[in-house]
Design an enzyme around this catalytic site. Structure first.
Site, PDB file in Angstrom:
ATOM      1  N   MET A  32    -118.038 -10.038  21.417  1.00  0.00           N
ATOM      2  CA  MET A  32    -118.350  -8.674  20.958  1.00  0.00           C
ATOM      3  C   MET A  32    -116.996  -8.324  20.227  1.00  0.00           C
ATOM      4  SD  MET A  32    -120.450  -7.091  23.966  1.00  0.00           S
ATOM      5  CE  MET A  32    -119.238  -6.861  25.217  1.00  0.00           C
ATOM      6  N   GLY A  33    -116.177  -9.224  19.760  1.00  0.00           N
ATOM      7  CA  GLY A  33    -115.110  -8.679  19.116  1.00  0.00           C
ATOM      8  C   GLY A  33    -113.699  -8.497  19.904  1.00  0.00           C
ATOM      9  N   GLY A  38    -108.926 -16.407  24.790  1.00  0.00           N
ATOM     10  CA  GLY A  38    -110.107 -16.907  25.086  1.00  0.00           C
ATOM     11  C   GLY A  38    -110.997 -17.079  24.284  1.00  0.00           C
ATOM     12  N   HIS A  39    -111.227 -16.017  23.415  1.00  0.00           N
ATOM     13  CA  HIS A  39    -112.239 -16.145  22.311  1.00  0.00           C
ATOM     14  C   HIS A  39    -111.627 -17.485  21.190  1.00  0.00           C
ATOM     15  CE1 HIS A  39    -112.932 -12.079  23.225  1.00  0.00           C
ATOM     16  NE2 HIS A  39    -114.427 -12.449  23.390  1.00  0.00           N
ATOM     17  N   GLN A 157    -123.580 -15.366  33.021  1.00  0.00           N
ATOM     18  CA  GLN A 157    -124.049 -15.238  31.750  1.00  0.00           C
ATOM     19  C   GLN A 157    -124.555 -16.694  31.022  1.00  0.00           C
ATOM     20  OE1 GLN A 157    -122.632 -12.541  28.681  1.00  0.00           O
ATOM     21  NE2 GLN A 157    -121.185 -14.195  27.836  1.00  0.00           N
ATOM     22  N   VAL A 180    -109.703 -19.008  30.048  1.00  0.00           N
ATOM     23  CA  VAL A 180    -108.449 -18.915  29.418  1.00  0.00           C
ATOM     24  C   VAL A 180    -107.773 -17.842  30.498  1.00  0.00           C
ATOM     25  CG1 VAL A 180    -106.705 -18.655  27.840  1.00  0.00           C
ATOM     26  CG2 VAL A 180    -108.944 -19.889  27.543  1.00  0.00           C
TER      27      VAL A 180
HETATM   28  O1  PAF Z   1    -119.569 -12.472  26.293  1.00  0.00           O
HETATM   29  C1  PAF Z   1    -119.822 -11.618  25.547  1.00  0.00           C
HETATM   30  O2  PAF Z   1    -118.920 -11.198  24.896  1.00  0.00           O
HETATM   31  C2  PAF Z   1    -121.170 -11.159  25.165  1.00  0.00           C
HETATM   32  O3  PAF Z   1    -122.069 -10.860  26.573  1.00  0.00           O
HETATM   33  C3  PAF Z   1    -122.316 -12.076  24.336  1.00  0.00           C
HETATM   34  C4  PAF Z   1    -122.380 -13.204  24.782  1.00  0.00           C
HETATM   35  C5  PAF Z   1    -121.295 -12.153  22.964  1.00  0.00           C
HETATM   36  C6  PAF Z   1    -123.494 -11.148  23.965  1.00  0.00           C
HETATM   37  O4  PAF Z   1    -123.168  -9.999  23.523  1.00  0.00           O
END
Ligand code: PAF
Length: 290
Positions: A32-33, A38-39, A157, A180
Site C-alpha cells: 500500500m506504499g 520491511g517492504h 493476511q 523486519v
Molecule cells: O499488507 C498490505 O500492505 C496490504 O494488505 C496488501 C497485501 C498490499 C493488500 O492491499
C-alpha cells in the site's frame, strides 16, 4: 532515470506479456506504499528469486472499515519510487481506485474465506480480509506472477491469501518473509508513524510481551487462556488497548489442543491512534507423556 511506472491494467499487461513470452520468472510484491525497510526486504527477496519484480502500490479502500484510516493513510508515491528504483524493481503498478474498481467498490465481486476471515483481526475489522483478498486476487490475475511475497507481520493476511490461492487454484507460489524490526523490537509498519514520541517508546512492549508468552510455553506452560489473560493485563497496565492476545496453531490459526507443537502467538493492540499487530511462531517439545 525514473522507475517504469504504469497506472492502467492494459499498460501493465503489455509489459508482463513480453516477459511471459521471453519465459522470464515474475515476482509480485503487493504493497500500500509508504515503503519502509520491511517492504524493501520483500523486494530484495523477490529479486533473488525471479528475473522480473513487479511492485504494486494501492491503498485499497475495500479493506478499510468506515471508521478506519483510509483517508489519512500515508501516501508517499514519489519517495517510494526512489526506494523501488534503488532496490531493483522492474515495474511499479500504481493504479487509481477507478482502475481497480471501475463500477465502484461496492459492486465488485468479493472473495470471502469463511471462518479464517472472521476470527482474530477479522472479528475486530469486519470485511477487512474479504476486501484485502479481493484486491490481491485481482492483482494475481492482472500480473500472473510465478511468486508473490508478503510479510509475516500480517500473519493472518498471509494465511488468508494461502487459502484463497489453494481454494481457487491460482498458479502462484506464496512466500512469507520474516518481519523486519526496529532495533528495540517493534515490527516495522507504516502505521508506526501515528505514534507520539512517548508512545513510540512504549510500543516495543507488544513484542516483548509476546516473547514472554513464547518463553513460558517453551518452559512447558500449556495453560493458554491464562497466558493470554496475563499478557492482556500487562499490555493494559502499560496503557495499551489490546484487541486480543491469542495462542493458535501455526499456519491454520485454529485453537490448539494440548498435543499441539507448532504455535503462533498473535496480538493486536491500540496505542494512541496506532493499531499495532505482531506475532511470534514457536515450536515446543513434545509432551513427555504423549
Ligand atoms: O499488507 C498490505 O500492505 C496490504 O494488505 C496488501 C497485501 C498490499 C493488500 O492491499
Amino acid at each position: 532515470m525514473a522507475i517504469l511506472t504504469v497506472h492502467t491494467v492494459a499498460e501493465l499487461r503489455r509489459h508482463i506479456q513480453c516477459w511471459h513470452i521471453a519465459g522470464e520468472k515474475i515476482a509480485l510484491v503487493p504493497t500500500m506504499g509508504n515503503l519502509h525497510a520491511g517492504h524493501i526486504r520483500l523486494v530484495e527477496h523477490a529479486r533473488e528469486r525471479a528475473e522480473r519484480v513487479v511492485v504494486s502500490i494501492f491503498v485499497n479502500p475495500l479493506q478499510f472499515g468506515p471508521n478506519e484510516d483510509f483517508k489519512s493513510y500515508p501516501r508517499t508515491l514519489e519517495a517510494d519510487k526512489i526506494q523501488l528504483m534503488a532496490s531493483g524493481t522492474d515495474l511499479l503498478f500504481a493504479p487509481p481506485v477507478e482502475e481497480m474498481y471501475p463500477d465502484g467498490e461496492q459492486r465488485v465481486t468479493r472473495v470471502e474465506v469463511p471462518e479464517l476471515s472472521s476470527i482474530l483481526d477479522g472479528e475486530f475489522r469486519p470485511g477487512h480480509f474479504a476486501g484485502m483478498a479481493t484486491m490481491v486476487l485481482k492483482l494475481f490475475n492482472m500480473v500472473q506472477p510465478d511468486i508473490a511475497l508478503f510479510g509475516q507481520k500480517d500473519y493472518q493476511q498471509l494465511a488468508v491469501i494461502r487459502r484463497v490461492v489453494q481454494d481457487v487454484c491460482v498458479p502462484v507460489n506464496i512466500i512469507g518473509i520474516a518481519t523486519v524490526r526496529e532495533n528495540d523490537g517493534l515490527a516495522m509498519s507504516s502505521r508506526n508513524q501515528y505514534l507520539t514520541p512517548s508512545e513510540r517508546e512504549a510500543a516495543p512492549l507488544l513484542y516483548r510481551t509476546l516473547g514472554e508468552v513464547v518463553q513460558a510455553m517453551k518452559h512447558g506452560r500449556r495453560d493458554f487462556q491464562r497466558l493470554e489473560a496475563e499478557a492482556l493485563r500487562k499490555l493494559r497496565v502499560a496503557g495499551m488497548r489490546p484487541d486480543y492476545v491469542a495462542i493458535r496453531v501455526a499456519q491454520t490459526l485454529s485453537a490448539p489442543d494440548a498435543d499441539a507443537r507448532y504455535f503462533v502467538v498473535l496480538a493486536a493492540a491500540w496505542l494512541g491512534k496506532a493499531r499495532l499487530i505482531d506475532n511470534i511462531e514457536v515450536q515446543v517439545a513434545a509432551r513427555a507423556d504423549a
